[in-house]
Design a protein around this motif. Structure first.
Motif, PDB file in Angstrom:
ATOM      1  N   ALA A  70       0.854  -1.186   0.000  1.00  0.00           N
ATOM      2  CA  ALA A  70       0.000   0.000   0.000  1.00  0.00           C
ATOM      3  C   ALA A  70       0.891   1.237   0.000  1.00  0.00           C
ATOM      4  N   GLN A 118       3.022   9.049   0.179  1.00  0.00           N
ATOM      5  CA  GLN A 118       2.564   8.613  -1.149  1.00  0.00           C
ATOM      6  C   GLN A 118       1.039   8.678  -1.281  1.00  0.00           C
ATOM      7  N   GLY A 173      13.568   7.759   4.094  1.00  0.00           N
ATOM      8  CA  GLY A 173      12.940   6.465   4.350  1.00  0.00           C
ATOM      9  C   GLY A 173      11.424   6.475   4.345  1.00  0.00           C
ATOM     10  N   GLY A 227       9.476   7.208   1.652  1.00  0.00           N
ATOM     11  CA  GLY A 227       8.870   6.837   0.371  1.00  0.00           C
ATOM     12  C   GLY A 227       8.860   7.900  -0.708  1.00  0.00           C
ATOM     13  N   LYS A 228       9.729   8.903  -0.586  1.00  0.00           N
ATOM     14  CA  LYS A 228       9.781   9.970  -1.589  1.00  0.00           C
ATOM     15  C   LYS A 228      10.316   9.448  -2.930  1.00  0.00           C
ATOM     16  N   THR A 229      11.449   8.725  -2.864  1.00  0.00           N
ATOM     17  CA  THR A 229      12.061   8.235  -4.100  1.00  0.00           C
ATOM     18  C   THR A 229      11.083   7.362  -4.872  1.00  0.00           C
ATOM     19  N   ALA A 230      10.470   6.438  -4.167  1.00  0.00           N
ATOM     20  CA  ALA A 230       9.510   5.552  -4.830  1.00  0.00           C
ATOM     21  C   ALA A 230       8.403   6.367  -5.489  1.00  0.00           C
TER      22      ALA A 230
HETATM   23  P1  ADP Z   1      12.933   8.259   0.745  1.00  0.00           P
HETATM   24  O1  ADP Z   1      13.178   8.608  -0.682  1.00  0.00           O
HETATM   25  O2  ADP Z   1      11.944   9.155   1.425  1.00  0.00           O
HETATM   26  O3  ADP Z   1      14.195   8.110   1.544  1.00  0.00           O
HETATM   27  P2  ADP Z   1      12.305   5.626  -0.270  1.00  0.00           P
HETATM   28  O4  ADP Z   1      11.382   5.849  -1.404  1.00  0.00           O
HETATM   29  O5  ADP Z   1      13.719   5.325  -0.590  1.00  0.00           O
HETATM   30  O6  ADP Z   1      12.224   6.827   0.775  1.00  0.00           O
HETATM   31  O7  ADP Z   1      11.672   4.465   0.614  1.00  0.00           O
HETATM   32  C1  ADP Z   1      12.334   3.955   1.762  1.00  0.00           C
HETATM   33  C2  ADP Z   1      12.249   2.440   1.784  1.00  0.00           C
HETATM   34  O8  ADP Z   1      10.896   2.033   1.843  1.00  0.00           O
HETATM   35  C3  ADP Z   1      12.827   1.791   0.547  1.00  0.00           C
HETATM   36  O9  ADP Z   1      13.470   0.592   0.932  1.00  0.00           O
HETATM   37  C4  ADP Z   1      11.611   1.524  -0.331  1.00  0.00           C
HETATM   38  O10 ADP Z   1      11.823   0.396  -1.163  1.00  0.00           O
HETATM   39  C5  ADP Z   1      10.541   1.268   0.701  1.00  0.00           C
HETATM   40  N1  ADP Z   1       9.207   1.721   0.267  1.00  0.00           N
HETATM   41  C6  ADP Z   1       8.877   2.859  -0.389  1.00  0.00           C
HETATM   42  N2  ADP Z   1       7.546   2.949  -0.581  1.00  0.00           N
HETATM   43  C7  ADP Z   1       7.000   1.833  -0.032  1.00  0.00           C
HETATM   44  C8  ADP Z   1       5.661   1.323   0.100  1.00  0.00           C
HETATM   45  N3  ADP Z   1       4.624   1.988  -0.363  1.00  0.00           N
HETATM   46  N4  ADP Z   1       5.505   0.133   0.734  1.00  0.00           N
HETATM   47  C9  ADP Z   1       6.570  -0.541   1.213  1.00  0.00           C
HETATM   48  N5  ADP Z   1       7.834  -0.127   1.123  1.00  0.00           N
HETATM   49  C10 ADP Z   1       8.058   1.047   0.514  1.00  0.00           C
END
Ligand code: ADP
Length: 446
Positions: free
Chosen positions: A84, A89, A111, A113-116
């Motif tokens: 989810a 996000q 950590g 979820g910004k990158t995702a």
């Molecule tokens: P940020 O860019 O804010 O540091 P990331 O996008 O790198 O965060 O996400 C941090 C971790 O959580 C990564 O290991 C990523 O794979 C995981 N992650 C991101 N979005 C989700 C989600 N919706 N559900 C589960 N894990 C996620």
């Protein structure tokens, strides 16, 4: 080994200006965080939305299905183990994927979820039938660009025709040739060269522009100007996105320059750390050997799960690690002479419980949250560069965010008038008593 001289421990400079003090740049800190964060960081804080267009109200989604993604992209998201959307996000993605596209400035700790979120946006908007870059992401360093590229490749696993390219040092496009990658991730310098100098990339054709790690970007000389120059060459309809882990005036000024037109601004605060469930003690010693003796008694007397010991300098940390190892403790040592990937490996081993004690210097430990640690020893109390009591670092070492709710134990070593006054200043600052503990009688700890 022999004890480092007093000067190396609590000397006149107060520790922070020692020759062996570890320095960690913002870039390194950020990369380390990426390497050790394998999971989403959850938070209790509420999302703040600072600016929004009243004509296009924001909504949030609880599932990835609700976003109507391309099926092969949705499969990629699920293959990554995402069930989810994360907190940020939930609200960011509908706006990021909306048409017309919204510009956004988003801030939340590493950590979350910004990158995702922005990788998903790029993959959702890219059209692989067009053989030129359509999405451009700027990262502060080579390593951070590669990290983002890895995430993009993973999420694009089932989008086999999408090409992801890196505009970083060492990567070249033959003279006079156009770049045919669909998504380009790079550092401001190389991206400038490719776009402005060699004209291999037409910035007018970019539909999504992402500036990642804005706070790290502005800490690097020249990155800010280059990024603004690149941004100015984009088409007016290009979607502009900026992400940052912190949010202060400098970052905000830069953000407004990169994303000037009525952006949606999303903020997710860090959960507050507090000393509420922490029992704090101090032990008076005369020198470093007595401090060691006290630590030794402590570990022999009370049952300690996992613990961290903070030292002011690399030298003290090495010395202490050696002594404790000789005494039969399984000790991990984290210090600034290690490569970032080695540091990440040590932290991950410790997290997995391979060692029970982690000895570290102040600076190398920034950004690591090891939630299972219940005992923290300040072999040296934290002081700033100027030698003043560093309350913020103290809180970060010892404090817990409420959600873990566990009780913790903090033991502070004091070996001079100076360190005693540091202790008193910290005690006053937080208005929480730090009780004296007899070095011989650590059993007094409940
Ligand atoms: P940020 O860019 O804010 O540091 P990331 O996008 O790198 O965060 O996400 C941090 C971790 O959580 C990564 O290991 C990523 O794979 C995981 N992650 C991101 N979005 C989700 C989600 N919706 N559900 C589960 N894990 C996620």
């Amino acid at each position: 080994g022999a004890a480092p001289s007093r000067g190396a421990v609590g000397g006149a400079a107060g520790g922070a200006s020692e020759e062996s003090e570890d320095k960690v740049s913002k870039e390194e800190e950020s990369l380390l965080r990426k390497l050790i964060h394998s999971k989403l960081v959850s938070t209790k804080a509420d999302l703040e939305i600072l600016q929004k267009d009243p004509n296009s109200p924001l909504y949030s989604v609880k599932t990835f299905e609700a976003l109507n993604l391309k099926p092969e992209l949705l499969r990629g998201v699920y293959d990554m183990g995402f069930n989810a959307p994360s907190k940020i996000q939930e609200t960011a993605l509908p706006a990021l994927l909306a048409d017309p596209p919204a510009n956004m400035i988003a801030q939340s700790q590493s950590g979350t979820g910004k990158t995702a979120a922005f990788v998903l946006t790029m993959l959702s908007r890219v059209d692989p039938s067009k053989n030129y870059p359509q999405c451009l992401c700027l990262a502060p360093t080579y390593e951070l660009a590669l990290q983002t590229g890895e995430v993009t490749k993973k999420m694009a696993k089932h989008m086999t025709s999408v090409r992801i390219g890196f505009a970083v040092r060492g990567e070249r496009i033959p003279h006079g040739q156009k770049c045919t990658d669909h998504i380009l991730i790079g550092t401001p310098g190389t991206v400038s060269d490719w776009c402005l100098k060699f004209k291999s990339v037409d910035l007018k054709k970019i539909v999504v522009f992402v500036l990642d790690e804005a706070d790290v970007m502005i800490a690097t000389q020249g990155h800010q100007d280059q990024s603004v120059r690149i941004k100015r060459m984009l088409s007016p309809s290009c979607q502009l996105l900026l992400f940052s882990a912190t949010y202060d005036e400098d970052v905000m000024k830069f953000a407004q320059a990169i994303v000037p037109n009525n952006p949606i601004i999303i903020k997710l605060r860090r959960d507050e750390e507090s000393l509420d469930n922490i029992k704090q003690y101090y032990i008076e010693c005369n020198d470093i050997d007595e401090k060691y003796q006290a630590v030794s008694n402590l570990y022999a007397t009370i049952s300690i799960g996992q613990s961290m010991i903070f030292c002011a300098t690399r030298r003290t940390a090495h010395w202490l690690a050696e002594k404790m190892t000789e005494d039969g403790h399984a000790v991990a040592l984290l210090s600034g002479d290690l490569e970032i990937t080695q540091r990440a490996a040590i932290i991950n081993r410790f997290r997995d419980g391979k060692e029970k004690v982690l000895i570290t210097t102040n600076v190398t430990a920034r950004g690591i949250d090891v939630t299972q640690v219940t005992v923290v020893v300040n072999f040296d109390l934290p002081v700033t560069m100027e030698g003043k009591p560093d309350c913020e670092t103290y809180l970060h070492r010892i404090g817990r965010t409420g959600r873990f709710g566990k009780t913790g134990l903090a033991i502070n070593m004091v070996d001079s008038k100076r360190s005693y006054s540091t202790l008193k200043a910290i005690e006053q600052h937080f208005r929480k008593p730090i009780e004296k503990l007899d070095a011989e009688d650590v059993e007094a700890i409940e």
